[in-house]
Enzyme design. Structure first.
Site, PDB file in Angstrom:
ATOM      1  N   HIS A 176       0.834  -1.199   0.000  1.00 46.34           N
ATOM      2  CA  HIS A 176       0.000   0.000   0.000  1.00 46.34           C
ATOM      3  C   HIS A 176       0.864   1.242   0.000  1.00 46.34           C
ATOM      4  CE1 HIS A 176       0.845  -0.930   4.234  1.00 46.34           C
ATOM      5  NE2 HIS A 176       0.784   0.367   4.448  1.00 46.34           N
TER       6      HIS A 176
ATOM      7  N   CYS B 298       2.000   3.936  11.294  1.00 49.49           N
ATOM      8  CA  CYS B 298       2.909   3.450  10.264  1.00 49.49           C
ATOM      9  C   CYS B 298       3.125   4.567   9.251  1.00 49.49           C
ATOM     10  CB  CYS B 298       2.359   2.191   9.590  1.00 49.49           C
ATOM     11  SG  CYS B 298       0.904   2.465   8.564  1.00 49.49           S
TER      12      CYS B 298
END
Length: 668
Positions: A65, A187
């Site tokens: 991603h 993240c």
């Protein structure tokens, strides 16, 4: 609101062998649906995110991603691989692959939905249903089944920001207070790992009878934990790969500081460690910041993946450089079309500009284009460094690129400066510093020290040898003639057509546009050969579907009509759907056609001053009629080979029913 995933974005027979092939296969579906505008630029962003930390998760899940400026809307593509693909998870290959694409400025609603999906991936029932599904439409419906926020309690939902995950101990008597933990997860992209870590920690807390309150610092923003919850907590867990915001709130508490992947894979261990620290009375201590190597990007060994990472860094720089090249080069080419090549020596339009004079407008376009072109090498260096070490590396990268121009090291100097800047920043980031200095490290200390290091190396150590190599390369291009020029044209043609917008294609293109920064007769021939060869794949497939439509599916025939425009515009990616469906016949054919075109363009001595434009810049091409002849010859060769090879297959296998669509597979 556009659907995040549709049946067209689902591949239940993903045949890719590696994570990079899997990402490309799923990304090609996004391109076909108009969700991604630049396949290679987007894949460079995905690879850069993957280089920071592997995206494989226990349980057979891979979630590559990224945020990318090449994404038009938040999108999810899903693939099911029977043989499994290694995404770096400790328990082995992944069979469920989710490619998540978010625009650089995605809205909160879409990101909240993506975050909810990330949480659901921790639900075995959900992943089990996906593994059993064999209909793409049903799989897409299953994935987006919980897009809406439930109005009542949802047993499968994980805690929202600041919400508690209460275990069985909540019903305990007042004199038997449960252990309380507050946690922060984050993240780099804030889309998937952030929320999966929160869900995993919450599930482990419920099993342990621990009260857990989680703050997810994700893409959709975050709601700070209530100060009262922090005061009442017995310990703190930070599962993060970016800096935790407002750390001072947790002063005086035992802290477990680790990577976000540990929060996903080892939540029970983290909770046990938090208990032990609390029992020992370890308050006010924060780990130095280096995450467990088993949970970070180092998994898999640095040396084994150096080549992949190097290519990722270089492609990051090239993808950001290309818009400067396109804008600047086309403006310069237009100025030549209006005012002739001598317009390059015109006076500054700031001192002399006549509104009604064509030469003044030509000079204006030329000087704007020249200004844009001046950024070519610094941008290349800056974003190579950015791909290696993120934002702190931008300044030393740009500085190194500017120095490369100053010492006439050119395109090669920019490559070296970017790699040196990224390496310098990565080295500085490994140095442990006092917590009070961490805030100024990325904005002051790292750019300052890295710029000094890169400047010293470029000016004193490596700059002159690289400048000499650049001059030798330029002289070599200028001296190309006869068979040497034809051989170079063949090589460039093969590279442009092998992966049609992929790494080899971009290397050839970057080599050509690098020569435009300081144009010479040799570099202009190279640019012409590269663009001509890059036009061949889509034009060849368009011609093949026109003359032998029965050899292609209805979808391919429709793509063939669009390929005429794409090929004429020098968009090589227009042939990707054909190559993906039948790689063994399409790719060798278009490579042969590209080699013919590249060789003829060099043999004819065609030149090009524009870095892009296809047939729309033919007036700016030297020997334009021979140039078009070279393109036509390569197109005919490639088309004839495709028709021949597909015809041989039909002869061997027998005709397929008219309604049959070929099974899509991806070239290894």
């Amino acid at each position: 609101m556009s659907e995040l995933i549709t049946a067209e974005l689902v591949d239940l027979d993903l045949s890719a062998a590696t994570k990079h092939e899997a990402a490309r296969s799923l990304a090609e579906r996004m391109v076909a649906e108009g969700r991604v505008t630049d396949l290679d630029g987007f894949l460079a962003d995905v690879a850069a995110r993957e280089a920071q930390m592997p995206t494989g998760l226990d349980g057979g899940i891979g979630i590559p991603h990224c945020r990318s400026e090449h994404v038009t809307m938040p999108t999810l593509a899903f693939g099911h691989s029977d043989r499994g693909i290694d995404f770096g998870a400790a328990d082995g290959p992944a069979d469920l692959i989710f490619l998540i694409a978010a625009p650089a400025g995605a809205d909160d609603d879409h990101l909240t939905i993506l975050s909810a999906l990330a949480r659901r991936l921790m639900d075995p029932d959900f992943t089990g249903s996906l593994r059993a599904e064999r209909d793409p439409g049903a799989a897409a419906a299953l994935i987006r089944g919980k897009e809406a926020v439930p109005s009542g309690p949802d047993p499968d939902a994980s805690p929202a920001d600041g919400a508690a995950a209460n275990g069985p101990a909540d019903s305990a008597a007042p004199d038997d207070e449960p252990f309380r933990i507050v946690a922060v997860t984050s993240c780099p992209t804030g889309i998937a790992h952030t929320y999966m870590a929160a869900e995993s920690l919450a599930a482990a807390a419920r099993a342990e009878g621990v009260v857990l309150d989680v703050e997810t610092q994700g893409s959709a923003g975050f709601e700070r934990l209530d100060p009262g919850l922090i005061d009442a907590a017995d310990a703190v867990i930070w599962a993060h790969d970016v800096e935790v915001r407002d750390k001072a709130r947790f002063n005086g508490k035992p802290v477990v500081d680790t990577g976000v992947k540990a929060g996903i894979n080892r939540p029970a261990e983290l909770i046990a460690e938090a208990r032990r620290k609390a029992e020992r009375g370890e308050v006010g201590t924060v780990a130095g910041g280096a995450h467990d190597q088993n949970d970070g990007a180092a998994t898999g060994g640095d040396s084994a993946h150096f080549g992949i990472r190097l290519r990722t860094y270089l492609m990051s720089g090239v993808s950001y450089m290309v818009p400067f090249v396109a804008a600047g080069g086309l403006l310069i080419a237009l100025s030549f079309a209006i005012g002739g090549y001598e317009i390059a020596g015109a006076k500054s339009v700031a001192d002399h500009f006549v509104w009604g004079e064509a030469d003044s407008w030509a000079a204006l376009l030329n000087q704007i284009g020249t200004a844009a072109f001046a950024f070519l090498v610094p941008v290349l260096a800056g974003y190579i460094a950015y791909g290696m070490a993120d934002r702190p590396a931008l300044v030393p990268g740009f500085v190194g690129g500017a120095i490369a121009l100053t010492i006439n090291a050119g395109f090669l100097g920019g490559l070296a400066a970017g790699l040196l800047a990224g390496a310098a920043v990565m080295a500085i980031q490994r140095v442990e510093v006092h917590p009070t200095l961490r805030g100024i490290m990325p904005v002051l200390v790292i750019p300052l020290l890295a710029s000094v290091v890169v400047g010293l190396l470029m000016f004193i150590v490596v700059g002159k040898p690289i400048a000499s190599l650049q001059r030798a390369l330029t002289d070599g291009l200028n001296g190309l003639s006869g068979s040497n020029a034809i051989i170079l044209g063949i090589v460039l043609g093969l590279m442009m057509c092998f992966d049609m917008g992929g790494p080899l294609n971009k290397v050839a293109y970057a080599f050509a546009v690098g020569g435009l920064a300081d144009p010479t007769p040799g570099s202009l021939k190279v640019m012409a050969a590269v663009m001509a060869a890059g036009m061949v794949p889509p034009l060849a497939m368009a011609l093949a579907t026109t003359v032998r439509g029965r050899l292609f599916s209805k979808t391919e025939q429709e793509n063939g009509r669009a390929a005429w425009v794409l090929g004429a515009s020098f968009i090589s990616e227009g042939a990707i759907p054909f190559a993906a469906a039948d790689p063994l016949r399409v790719i060798p054919s278009v490579m042969a056609g590209g080699a013919v075109t590249g060789a003829l363009s060099m043999a004819f001595g065609c030149t090009l001053r524009a870095p892009h434009g296809g047939i729309f810049v033919v007036p700016l091409i030297g020997n334009p009629f021979l140039y078009l002849l070279a393109i036509a010859a390569g197109t005919v060769v490639a088309s004839a080979l495709v028709v021949l090879l597909k015809g041989m297959r039909r002869t061997t296998e027998g005709p397929a029913p008219a309604s049959e669509e070929p099974k899509v597979s991806v070239a290894a």
